[in-house]
Design an enzyme around this catalytic site. Structure first.
Site, short mmCIF file in Angstrom:
data_model
loop_
_atom_site.label_atom_id
_atom_site.label_comp_id
_atom_site.label_asym_id
_atom_site.label_seq_id
_atom_site.Cartn_x
_atom_site.Cartn_y
_atom_site.Cartn_z
N ASN A 218 -2.22 0.48 6.51
CA ASN A 218 -1.71 -0.74 7.15
C ASN A 218 -0.82 -1.60 6.24
OD1 ASN A 218 -3.74 -1.71 5.56
ND2 ASN A 218 -4.86 -2.78 7.19
N LYS B 290 0.83 -1.21 0.00
CA LYS B 290 0.00 0.00 0.00
C LYS B 290 0.87 1.27 0.00
CE LYS B 290 -4.03 -2.17 2.21
NZ LYS B 290 -5.10 -1.98 3.24
N ARG C 140 -1.61 -14.26 4.77
CA ARG C 140 -2.36 -13.60 5.85
C ARG C 140 -1.58 -13.67 7.17
NH1 ARG C 140 -6.71 -10.37 4.50
NH2 ARG C 140 -7.24 -10.57 6.70
N GLU D 159 -9.23 -11.17 -7.62
CA GLU D 159 -8.35 -10.01 -7.45
C GLU D 159 -7.17 -10.08 -8.42
OE1 GLU D 159 -9.51 -9.18 -2.77
OE2 GLU D 159 -7.51 -9.93 -3.23
N PHE E 180 -15.79 3.20 6.31
CA PHE E 180 -14.43 3.61 5.92
C PHE E 180 -14.20 3.56 4.42
CE2 PHE E 180 -14.30 -0.92 7.17
CZ PHE E 180 -13.80 -1.50 6.01
N HIS F 203 -2.22 -5.35 1.53
CA HIS F 203 -3.48 -6.06 1.32
C HIS F 203 -3.14 -7.50 0.97
CE1 HIS F 203 -7.39 -7.24 -0.33
NE2 HIS F 203 -6.69 -7.83 -1.30
N TYR G 286 -12.41 -2.40 -4.16
CA TYR G 286 -12.94 -2.56 -2.80
C TYR G 286 -14.46 -2.53 -2.74
CZ TYR G 286 -8.38 -2.35 -0.42
OH TYR G 286 -7.12 -2.62 0.05
N THR H 111 -5.39 -6.82 10.77
CA THR H 111 -5.75 -5.59 10.05
C THR H 111 -5.28 -4.34 10.79
OG1 THR H 111 -7.71 -6.74 9.24
CG2 THR H 111 -7.67 -4.35 8.98
N ARG I 58 2.58 -6.00 9.27
CA ARG I 58 1.83 -4.86 9.80
C ARG I 58 2.37 -4.40 11.15
NH1 ARG I 58 -4.03 -6.98 7.58
NH2 ARG I 58 -4.18 -5.57 5.78
#
Ligand code: UDP
Length: 151
Positions: free
Chosen positions: A123, A20, A96, A137, A68, A126, A60, A102, A113
């Site tokens: 964060n 990100k 993950r 995706e 958000f 993704h 998204y 998150t 993270r």
């Protein structure tokens, strides 16, 4: 010979990952990619792009009703990101795990993270949450010819 592989061989999967804007701005693209590699995930496609708010909004779309959503879409288009496809044993869950929770405040020590994220919105990464979403995706950002068969 005794063969254990029925029980112990995991499935080779592909998952989709984004580094990100906050992590790109921090100049930790290489450090994050290195964590994927050290965990045995292979990067089979990767490119740096700048999302428009419209593209981020489409990506998204599942979060459209969440409070958000608008902030997330403007945040994700605020600077360049690296989109990539990771392949390996149990890639979806493995990614993950490496990412962490998150909210970086809840992320286990040593996760991406915990180490690089600023806040629940900025964060760092993704990662797809299931093989089915991973396939969607990946197709959203990459054509089939951009995915490399590699050792
Ligand atoms: N997000 C946010 N505020 C929240 C929850 C989520 O800004 O209260 C953002 C955050 O960037 C997160 C993304 O929305 O990564 C998607 O949320 P999700 O619950 O799917 O988390 P993830 O799968 O990324 O861990």
């Amino acid at each position: 010979a005794v063969f254990f592989h029925q029980e112990f061989t995991m499935t080779i999967e592909r998952t989709f990952s984004i580094i990100k804007p906050d992590a790109v701005a921090k100049n930790v693209v290489g450090e994050i990619q290195s964590r994927f590699e050290k965990a045995g995930l292979r990067i089979i496609a990767s490119k740096m792009i700048r999302l428009t708010p419209e593209i981020a909004g489409k990506f998204y779309e599942v979060h459209k009703a969440r409070p958000f959503y608008n902030d997330l879409c403007s945040y994700m288009s605020s600077g360049p990101v690296v989109v990539q496809v990771l392949e390996g044993d149990g890639a979806v869950l493995k990614n993950r795990d490496i990412m962490g929770a998150t909210n970086p405040k809840d992320a286990a020590p040593g996760t991406i993270r915990a180490d690089f994220a600023e806040s629940i919105d900025a964060n760092a990464v993704h990662g797809s949450d299931a093989p089915e979403t991973a396939a969607q995706e990946i197709a959203f950002f990459f054509s089939g010819t951009e995915l490399c068969d590699r050792p």
